[in-house]
Design an enzyme around this catalytic site. Structure first.
Site, PDB file in Angstrom:
ATOM      1  N   HIS A  30      15.840  15.615  50.572  1.00 18.03           N
ATOM      2  CA  HIS A  30      15.747  17.198  50.117  1.00 18.03           C
ATOM      3  C   HIS A  30      17.192  17.883  50.520  1.00 18.03           C
ATOM      4  O   HIS A  30      17.192  18.811  51.121  1.00 18.03           O
ATOM      5  CB  HIS A  30      14.575  17.982  50.787  1.00 18.03           C
TER       6      HIS A  30
ATOM      7  N   ARG B 276      10.693  19.621  42.705  1.00 15.18           N
ATOM      8  CA  ARG B 276       9.866  19.686  43.788  1.00 15.18           C
ATOM      9  C   ARG B 276       8.796  18.481  43.730  1.00 15.18           C
ATOM     10  O   ARG B 276       8.406  17.825  42.627  1.00 15.18           O
ATOM     11  CB  ARG B 276       8.741  20.733  43.674  1.00 15.18           C
TER      12      ARG B 276
HETATM   13  P1  NDP Z   1      14.963  28.584  37.087  1.00 15.53           P
HETATM   14  O1  NDP Z   1      13.726  29.666  37.303  1.00 15.53           O
HETATM   15  O2  NDP Z   1      16.195  29.171  36.546  1.00 15.53           O
HETATM   16  O3  NDP Z   1      14.659  27.657  35.944  1.00 15.53           O
HETATM   17  C1  NDP Z   1      13.196  27.100  35.470  1.00 15.53           C
HETATM   18  C2  NDP Z   1      13.264  26.342  34.388  1.00 15.53           C
HETATM   19  O4  NDP Z   1      11.913  25.639  34.382  1.00 15.53           O
HETATM   20  C3  NDP Z   1      13.100  27.141  33.043  1.00 15.53           C
HETATM   21  O5  NDP Z   1      14.119  26.756  32.208  1.00 15.53           O
HETATM   22  C4  NDP Z   1      11.680  27.099  32.798  1.00 15.53           C
HETATM   23  O6  NDP Z   1      11.521  27.410  31.220  1.00 15.53           O
HETATM   24  C5  NDP Z   1      11.434  25.743  32.891  1.00 15.53           C
HETATM   25  N1  NDP Z   1       9.938  25.725  33.316  1.00 15.53           N
HETATM   26  C6  NDP Z   1       9.091  26.413  34.251  1.00 15.53           C
HETATM   27  N2  NDP Z   1       7.645  26.012  34.097  1.00 15.53           N
HETATM   28  C7  NDP Z   1       7.675  25.242  32.743  1.00 15.53           C
HETATM   29  C8  NDP Z   1       6.659  24.661  32.293  1.00 15.53           C
HETATM   30  N3  NDP Z   1       5.411  24.876  32.649  1.00 15.53           N
HETATM   31  N4  NDP Z   1       6.935  23.819  31.308  1.00 15.53           N
HETATM   32  C9  NDP Z   1       8.288  23.698  30.594  1.00 15.53           C
HETATM   33  N5  NDP Z   1       9.264  24.305  31.412  1.00 15.53           N
HETATM   34  C10 NDP Z   1       9.268  24.994  32.483  1.00 15.53           C
HETATM   35  O7  NDP Z   1      14.715  27.667  38.426  1.00 15.53           O
HETATM   36  P2  NDP Z   1      16.216  27.079  38.885  1.00 15.53           P
HETATM   37  O8  NDP Z   1      17.067  26.263  37.964  1.00 15.53           O
HETATM   38  O9  NDP Z   1      17.026  27.860  39.798  1.00 15.53           O
HETATM   39  O10 NDP Z   1      15.582  26.016  40.164  1.00 15.53           O
HETATM   40  C11 NDP Z   1      14.492  25.053  39.363  1.00 15.53           C
HETATM   41  C12 NDP Z   1      13.726  24.472  40.717  1.00 15.53           C
HETATM   42  O11 NDP Z   1      14.583  23.659  41.511  1.00 15.53           O
HETATM   43  C13 NDP Z   1      13.375  25.386  41.737  1.00 15.53           C
HETATM   44  O12 NDP Z   1      12.214  26.068  41.422  1.00 15.53           O
HETATM   45  C14 NDP Z   1      13.293  24.405  43.017  1.00 15.53           C
HETATM   46  O13 NDP Z   1      11.705  23.886  42.822  1.00 15.53           O
HETATM   47  C15 NDP Z   1      14.054  23.269  42.628  1.00 15.53           C
HETATM   48  N6  NDP Z   1      15.243  23.172  43.715  1.00 15.53           N
HETATM   49  C16 NDP Z   1      15.348  22.252  44.327  1.00 15.53           C
HETATM   50  C17 NDP Z   1      16.538  21.971  45.101  1.00 15.53           C
HETATM   51  C18 NDP Z   1      16.772  20.726  46.068  1.00 15.53           C
HETATM   52  O14 NDP Z   1      17.640  20.625  46.890  1.00 15.53           O
HETATM   53  N7  NDP Z   1      16.139  19.484  45.647  1.00 15.53           N
HETATM   54  C19 NDP Z   1      17.449  23.216  45.412  1.00 15.53           C
HETATM   55  C20 NDP Z   1      17.119  23.973  44.655  1.00 15.53           C
HETATM   56  C21 NDP Z   1      16.153  24.486  43.798  1.00 15.53           C
HETATM   57  P3  NDP Z   1      11.941  28.646  30.625  1.00 15.53           P
HETATM   58  O15 NDP Z   1      13.479  29.168  30.839  1.00 15.53           O
HETATM   59  O16 NDP Z   1      11.674  28.724  29.066  1.00 15.53           O
HETATM   60  O17 NDP Z   1      10.922  29.957  31.039  1.00 15.53           O
END
Ligand code: NDP
Length: 317
Positions: free
Chosen positions: A280, A232
């Site tokens: 995006h 993001r």
């Molecule tokens: P998930 O919820 O599956 O994974 C999120 C990951 O981020 C997890 O491994 C989590 O850790 C980690 N995380 C969250 N908060 C923290 C933090 N404070 N510190 C360290 N690690 C953190 O999400 P997705 O993989 O499905 O998607 C990720 C993001 O990608 C979405 O939220 C979206 O914003 C973005 N996105 C962008 C797109 C684009 O076209 N550019 C399209 C689709 C998504 P843990 O597993 O340990 O909880």
């Protein structure tokens, strides 16, 4: 509507897209009746599910029979910012193999773009300039550090490993992924960054991740590192990134998400010689794939089975 049917209200991709969504859902599960979020003939009390992108406030409270809310994309921040979104119901992030496949493709392309310095060649081509030069590294000599090892980060890791990059990842909790060195939490972030040649951001948008990629964080990367920003736009402090590129500390960036979208015409990122901009588009599965995912989740909810990818307000994503 027969008892077997459920009504799904859709706001995603504009009014014209509704007919396409209807066709996709007919294929995925004909029991799902799709109507437009803007259709005035829909009685809100009949609505069982919604699939939305940036819903406006004032609509949810009248939907007394609502059972779950689907985001038409992987992020849910565009829904949780609406004051009256139904907090008591499951909120489901878009997922599925196709979303992960496409993000993996984008991240692989972006890392290769930085590895092979394709921005240099794009600029040279516009000048009809034969910019013959050696690539300083192969993938075997570069370590990619992925911030966020969720659905998308793990798919990207697998593809990058297939290209012979060394892959490490950073998340809240430690992960056990073959061949991927896992770093967890704020205390392990400096070590993670110090060994990262290309930093990939695939974090969700939460208060903790907002502004995380700032001057202090970028300074911890080795000189000559690159950045891929596809989570993001709120993660990256854009002026700090530009300063790190201009000082030569960073060698390049590939950016798909921005603090303001669409990226304003006056943004220096558009023309920066070390920045590749995409609008995006990193990962959007087709409507058919997304309809299949939502239809499956609706079937699970109707059968009382667990739902995938449910938003957790404690974690914030
Ligand atoms: P998930 O919820 O599956 O994974 C999120 C990951 O981020 C997890 O491994 C989590 O850790 C980690 N995380 C969250 N908060 C923290 C933090 N404070 N510190 C360290 N690690 C953190 O999400 P997705 O993989 O499905 O998607 C990720 C993001 O990608 C979405 O939220 C979206 O914003 C973005 N996105 C962008 C797109 C684009 O076209 N550019 C399209 C689709 C998504 P843990 O597993 O340990 O909880």
């Amino acid at each position: 509507r027969s008892r077997a049917q459920v009504l799904l209200l859709v706001k995603s991709g504009g009014e014209k897209a509704v007919a396409e969504w209807q066709a996709c859902f007919r294929k995925a599960d004909p029991r799902i009746e799709v109507r437009s979020w803007a259709d005035p003939s829909v009685d809100p009390a009949d609505v069982r599910y919604v699939m939305v992108w940036e819903p406006e406030a004032g609509r949810f409270p009248a939907m007394s029979g609502l059972r779950a809310v689907f985001s038409s994309a992987a992020g849910v921040d565009h829904i949780t910012c609406v004051p009256d979104w139904p907090r008591h119901l499951p909120l489901i992030r878009m997922g599925g193999e196709e979303t992960a496949q496409r993000m993996g493709e984008y991240i692989a392309w972006a890392c290769l773009t930085l590895l092979r310095e394709t921005r240099v060649f794009a600029l040279a081509q516009a000048e009809r300039c034969w910019a013959n030069r050696e690539s300083p590294f192969s993938a075997r000599q570069r370590t990619i550090g992925i911030m966020g090892l969720g659905n998308l980060g793990q798919a990207a890791a697998r593809m990058l490993q297939g290209l012979n990059f060394t892959v490490r990842g950073w998340s809240r909790g430690r992960k056990d992924i073959p061949g991927v060195r896992s770093f967890a939490g704020a205390e392990e972030l400096p070590e993670f960054l110090a060994g990262t040649d290309i930093l990939v951001s695939l974090l969700p948008s939460t208060p903790e991740t907002t502004g995380l990629i700032d001057a202090a964080l970028l300074a911890r990367l080795p000189a000559g590192a690159g950045l891929v920003s596809a989570g993001r736009g709120q993660h990256v402090v854009e002026p700090d990134l530009i300063a790190a590129l201009d000082s030569g500390h960073l060698s390049g960036a590939v950016m798909d998400v921005f603090a303001t979208e669409p990226l304003p015409p006056e943004s220096p990122l558009w023309t920066h010689p070390k920045v590749t901009v995409t609008p995006h588009v990193a990962s959007q599965a087709t409507r058919q794939d997304r309809a299949a995912y939502v239809a499956q989740a609706i079937a699970a909810q109707e059968a009382g089975l667990p739902l995938p990818n449910v938003y957790d307000p404690e974690r914030g994503y």
